[in-house]
Design a protein around this motif. Structure first.
Motif, PDB file in Angstrom:
ATOM      1  N   ASN A 250      63.833  45.012  41.344  1.00 19.37           N
ATOM      2  CA  ASN A 250      63.640  45.258  39.918  1.00 19.37           C
ATOM      3  C   ASN A 250      62.564  44.394  39.276  1.00 19.37           C
ATOM      4  O   ASN A 250      62.299  44.540  38.082  1.00 19.37           O
ATOM      5  CB  ASN A 250      64.959  45.034  39.166  1.00 19.37           C
ATOM      6  CG  ASN A 250      66.051  45.973  39.630  1.00 19.37           C
ATOM      7  OD1 ASN A 250      65.822  47.171  39.772  1.00 19.37           O
ATOM      8  ND2 ASN A 250      67.232  45.424  39.885  1.00 19.37           N
ATOM      9  N   GLU A 251      61.975  43.494  40.049  1.00 15.98           N
ATOM     10  CA  GLU A 251      61.021  42.560  39.448  1.00 15.98           C
ATOM     11  C   GLU A 251      60.078  41.981  40.495  1.00 15.98           C
ATOM     12  O   GLU A 251      60.375  41.983  41.696  1.00 15.98           O
ATOM     13  CB  GLU A 251      61.768  41.424  38.741  1.00 15.98           C
ATOM     14  CG  GLU A 251      62.628  40.589  39.678  1.00 15.98           C
ATOM     15  CD  GLU A 251      63.508  39.584  38.970  1.00 15.98           C
ATOM     16  OE1 GLU A 251      63.599  39.646  37.722  1.00 15.98           O
ATOM     17  OE2 GLU A 251      64.115  38.722  39.653  1.00 15.98           O
ATOM     18  N   ARG A 253      58.473  38.582  41.751  1.00 14.44           N
ATOM     19  CA  ARG A 253      58.759  37.144  41.693  1.00 14.44           C
ATOM     20  C   ARG A 253      57.558  36.385  42.253  1.00 14.44           C
ATOM     21  O   ARG A 253      57.210  36.528  43.419  1.00 14.44           O
ATOM     22  CB  ARG A 253      60.023  36.826  42.484  1.00 14.44           C
ATOM     23  CG  ARG A 253      61.259  37.543  41.943  1.00 14.44           C
ATOM     24  CD  ARG A 253      62.470  37.382  42.850  1.00 14.44           C
ATOM     25  NE  ARG A 253      63.601  38.147  42.340  1.00 14.44           N
ATOM     26  CZ  ARG A 253      64.748  38.316  43.002  1.00 14.44           C
ATOM     27  NH1 ARG A 253      64.903  37.780  44.214  1.00 14.44           N
ATOM     28  NH2 ARG A 253      65.733  39.033  42.458  1.00 14.44           N
ATOM     29  N   HIS A 270      51.576  46.373  40.128  1.00 12.00           N
ATOM     30  CA  HIS A 270      52.714  46.722  39.276  1.00 12.00           C
ATOM     31  C   HIS A 270      52.364  46.746  37.790  1.00 12.00           C
ATOM     32  O   HIS A 270      53.050  47.412  37.008  1.00 12.00           O
ATOM     33  CB  HIS A 270      53.854  45.740  39.521  1.00 12.00           C
ATOM     34  CG  HIS A 270      54.407  45.790  40.912  1.00 12.00           C
ATOM     35  ND1 HIS A 270      55.241  46.793  41.345  1.00 12.00           N
ATOM     36  CD2 HIS A 270      54.217  44.964  41.976  1.00 12.00           C
ATOM     37  CE1 HIS A 270      55.553  46.583  42.619  1.00 12.00           C
ATOM     38  NE2 HIS A 270      54.945  45.491  43.024  1.00 12.00           N
ATOM     39  N   ASN A 313      59.348  40.356  28.760  1.00 13.20           N
ATOM     40  CA  ASN A 313      60.694  39.761  28.797  1.00 13.20           C
ATOM     41  C   ASN A 313      60.966  39.117  30.158  1.00 13.20           C
ATOM     42  O   ASN A 313      62.005  39.344  30.794  1.00 13.20           O
ATOM     43  CB  ASN A 313      61.757  40.815  28.474  1.00 13.20           C
ATOM     44  CG  ASN A 313      61.658  41.298  27.036  1.00 13.20           C
ATOM     45  OD1 ASN A 313      61.640  40.489  26.103  1.00 13.20           O
ATOM     46  ND2 ASN A 313      61.565  42.601  26.846  1.00 13.20           N
ATOM     47  N   ALA A 314      60.007  38.329  30.596  1.00 14.03           N
ATOM     48  CA  ALA A 314      60.084  37.677  31.900  1.00 14.03           C
ATOM     49  C   ALA A 314      61.054  36.503  31.868  1.00 14.03           C
ATOM     50  O   ALA A 314      61.453  36.009  30.797  1.00 14.03           O
ATOM     51  CB  ALA A 314      58.695  37.197  32.314  1.00 14.03           C
ATOM     52  N   ASN A 315      61.426  36.063  33.046  1.00 11.12           N
ATOM     53  CA  ASN A 315      62.274  34.879  33.203  1.00 11.12           C
ATOM     54  C   ASN A 315      61.545  33.829  34.029  1.00 11.12           C
ATOM     55  O   ASN A 315      60.739  34.153  34.900  1.00 11.12           O
ATOM     56  CB  ASN A 315      63.593  35.244  33.886  1.00 11.12           C
ATOM     57  CG  ASN A 315      64.489  36.084  33.005  1.00 11.12           C
ATOM     58  OD1 ASN A 315      64.762  35.726  31.869  1.00 11.12           O
ATOM     59  ND2 ASN A 315      64.936  37.229  33.521  1.00 11.12           N
ATOM     60  N   HIS A 351      59.532  35.484  37.087  1.00  9.34           N
ATOM     61  CA  HIS A 351      60.064  36.802  37.429  1.00  9.34           C
ATOM     62  C   HIS A 351      59.665  37.808  36.351  1.00  9.34           C
ATOM     63  O   HIS A 351      60.064  37.689  35.193  1.00  9.34           O
ATOM     64  CB  HIS A 351      61.586  36.744  37.550  1.00  9.34           C
ATOM     65  CG  HIS A 351      62.054  35.768  38.591  1.00  9.34           C
ATOM     66  ND1 HIS A 351      63.378  35.430  38.784  1.00  9.34           N
ATOM     67  CD2 HIS A 351      61.361  35.041  39.519  1.00  9.34           C
ATOM     68  CE1 HIS A 351      63.480  34.550  39.771  1.00  9.34           C
ATOM     69  NE2 HIS A 351      62.275  34.302  40.230  1.00  9.34           N
ATOM     70  N   PRO A 353      59.894  41.633  35.185  1.00  9.41           N
ATOM     71  CA  PRO A 353      60.545  42.938  35.379  1.00  9.41           C
ATOM     72  C   PRO A 353      59.514  44.063  35.439  1.00  9.41           C
ATOM     73  O   PRO A 353      58.539  44.065  34.681  1.00  9.41           O
ATOM     74  CB  PRO A 353      61.427  43.075  34.126  1.00  9.41           C
ATOM     75  CG  PRO A 353      61.610  41.685  33.620  1.00  9.41           C
ATOM     76  CD  PRO A 353      60.331  40.962  33.948  1.00  9.41           C
ATOM     77  N   TYR A 354      59.716  45.008  36.332  1.00 10.62           N
ATOM     78  CA  TYR A 354      58.807  46.133  36.455  1.00 10.62           C
ATOM     79  C   TYR A 354      58.878  47.018  35.204  1.00 10.62           C
ATOM     80  O   TYR A 354      59.893  47.048  34.492  1.00 10.62           O
ATOM     81  CB  TYR A 354      59.143  46.990  37.675  1.00 10.62           C
ATOM     82  CG  TYR A 354      59.041  46.270  38.993  1.00 10.62           C
ATOM     83  CD1 TYR A 354      57.979  45.406  39.263  1.00 10.62           C
ATOM     84  CD2 TYR A 354      60.013  46.448  39.981  1.00 10.62           C
ATOM     85  CE1 TYR A 354      57.887  44.749  40.491  1.00 10.62           C
ATOM     86  CE2 TYR A 354      59.930  45.798  41.210  1.00 10.62           C
ATOM     87  CZ  TYR A 354      58.866  44.943  41.451  1.00 10.62           C
ATOM     88  OH  TYR A 354      58.780  44.298  42.654  1.00 10.62           O
ATOM     89  N   SER A 356      59.239  50.595  33.342  1.00  8.24           N
ATOM     90  CA  SER A 356      59.861  51.890  33.605  1.00  8.24           C
ATOM     91  C   SER A 356      58.804  52.981  33.496  1.00  8.24           C
ATOM     92  O   SER A 356      57.688  52.743  33.010  1.00  8.24           O
ATOM     93  CB  SER A 356      60.974  52.155  32.588  1.00  8.24           C
ATOM     94  OG  SER A 356      60.420  52.361  31.295  1.00  8.24           O
TER      95      SER A 356
END
Length: 479
Positions: A250-251, A253, A270, A313-315, A351, A353-354, A356
């Motif tokens: 889903n992401e 990294r 991506h 909205n990355a982590n 991280h 997120p891809y 949609s």
């Protein structure tokens, strides 16, 4: 002890300050004065040299340009350093040098060695030598005399269908020497090179005042511009856990120590709409050194990548060697140059997120120069639509506050509206009109920044609204 190859000669350096720059060493200790000092900040390219290193995937050597003025001598342990003096053979100039002569590409000559080294790196990249690739290769070099046409001609003449040079012929011997050097730790007094999480934890706990360094493209400015003495440096570049890039389910990294050159292909795979931002982020020599982790940990309000993280909205994964914790990018920056990181922590990975299938992403950078310049304003928007209705909207802005910022009011106002309606765009303008309080500085006035935030929002709507004939695809525009 720091050991490296200077051309084909093994060099061992025992006593040196950890913040000695490579340029200082080249000129003062080795009297290799072809490499020049211009800006001392990685902008002009007069100090360009090439580092060769073993390419594990291709079973050969890779040649990368770097700015020696903002590279610490300690960081080149186990690599081959090549300067302009090393290019000619005993009887003739290197093909890139001869081409510069034949195309009349040099006048005063101050910038010429840097151009030569960038061309030399391109000569060894085995890539298509298009006009665009030449411009990218020379993006870190400034010329004020000759102009670029004859220099570009020289690059095209010499780098199209290159023949093996003396470095190709000596590659097996060079690789053998580098393998021997890499068996050693490469540390010295005041300079540590941990290779694992545990070693990094011990290095930090034993040296609490040490500065963490990876690419040094920002930290080295404290040496060259502020003339600060950095008594102890801990290099993150060789820490295994910080050098992985993983395409998870889903992401994406990204290890914090990876350079922008190392992550570019996966990042654009991506997130293709980041292509222009990455191109304008910095020159090729800077991208060869600068790390994503450093760009974030630096916490500059004008950094180019934090707005991207906010919009996606990355982590951010933090580590102290004993425990890891995840911080959302929106909570990471808490004040000017201040983050959530504790003194014993470092960034392990980022991280992303891809997107949609219903999402669109745009990243805009406004600066005085088109490339290799600091942002006056950076704006990144991500939108998700269902039947032209806004399901999600997120944003990230740089250069308009003490920290990189999201615009929460914008997101709250736009959700649920018809994206094709001009009224939606106007409501966004109203939400942004009083959200930020930018400042005046040398790059832009507060009024200009305020207007640019509004203009970039309008541009985003025009480019992504299906009802507009002006709709374009940024990835295609810069393909």
């Amino acid at each position: 002890m720091i050991r490296f190859l200077l051309n084909e000669q093994i060099i061992s350096v025992e006593e040196h300050k950890p913040d000695t720059t490579l340029l200082e060493y080249i000129r003062q200790s080795k009297s290799l004065c072809g490499t020049k000092e211009g800006c001392a900040s990685g902008d002009c390219g007069a100090c360009t040299v090439v580092l060769a290193d073993i390419n594990d995937n291709a079973n050969g050597l890779t040649y990368k340009t770097i700015n020696s003025c903002i590279t610490y001598l300690s960081s080149i342990h186990g690599k081959q350093l090549i300067t302009v003096e090393h290019l000619p053979s005993e009887t003739e100039l290197h093909p890139v040098q001869q081409a510069m002569v034949d195309c009349h590409g040099s006048q005063c000559g101050f910038c010429t060695p840097g151009f030569i080294m960038s061309m030399f790196s391109l000569y060894h990249q085995n890539a298509e030598v298009s006009h665009q690739n030449i411009e990218i290769a020379l993006s870190g070099n400034l010329c004020r005399c000759t102009g670029y046409r004859p220099i570009i001609e020289a690059a095209s003449l010499s780098c199209t269908s290159p023949t093996p040079d003396k470095f190709d012929k000596n590659s097996e011997q060079t690789i053998s020497k580098l393998n021997l050097l890499k068996e050693e730790k490469g540390e010295s007094n005041g300079y540590l090179q941990p290779t694992s999480r545990d070693e990094l934890r011990l290095a930090i706990s034993s040296n609490p005042l040490a500065r963490l360094v990876c690419g040094s493209t920002d930290l080295a400015l404290e040496t060259t511009q502020l003339l600060n003495d950095l008594a102890c440096l801990i290099n993150l570049k060789n820490v295994t856990e910080l050098n992985h890039i993983e395409e998870a389910e889903n992401e994406l990294r990204i290890g914090s120590a990876l350079s922008f050159a190392e992550i570019e292909s996966k990042l654009l795979k991506h997130f293709p709409d980041l292509k222009e931002l990455l191109w304008r982020f910095a020159s090729a020599p800077i991208r060869n050194q600068a790390s994503l982790g450093g760009n974030i940990a630096n916490a500059s309000p004008i950094g180019d990548m934090p707005p991207v993280l906010l919009a996606l909205n990355a982590n951010i994964l933090l580590d102290n060697g004993k425990a890891r914790r995840v911080i959302p990018a929106k909570d990471f920056f808490i004040d000017y140059k201040t983050t959530q990181m504790q003194k014993d922590e470092w960034i392990e990975s980022i991280h992303l997120p891809y997107l949609s299938k219903q999402s669109q992403l745009r990243a805009y950078k406004v600066s005085k120069r088109l490339e290799d310049d600091i942002s006056a304003v950076c704006a990144v928007f991500k939108i998700e639509l269902e039947n032209n209705c806004v399901v999600k909207l997120s944003s990230g802005f740089g250069g308009i506050a003490a920290t990189p910022r999201q615009a929460d009011s914008l997101e709250q106002v736009i959700i649920g509206l018809d994206w094709t309606s001009r009224t939606t765009m106007e409501k966004g303008i109203a939400a942004l009109s009083h959200y930020f309080s930018p400042i005046d500085d040398v790059r832009a006035s507060a009024e200009y920044r305020h207007k640019m935030v509004i203009n970039l929002w309008q541009r985003f709507w025009l480019e992504t609204s299906a009802a507009n004939p002006a709709t374009t695809t940024r990835a295609n525009a810069y393909a």
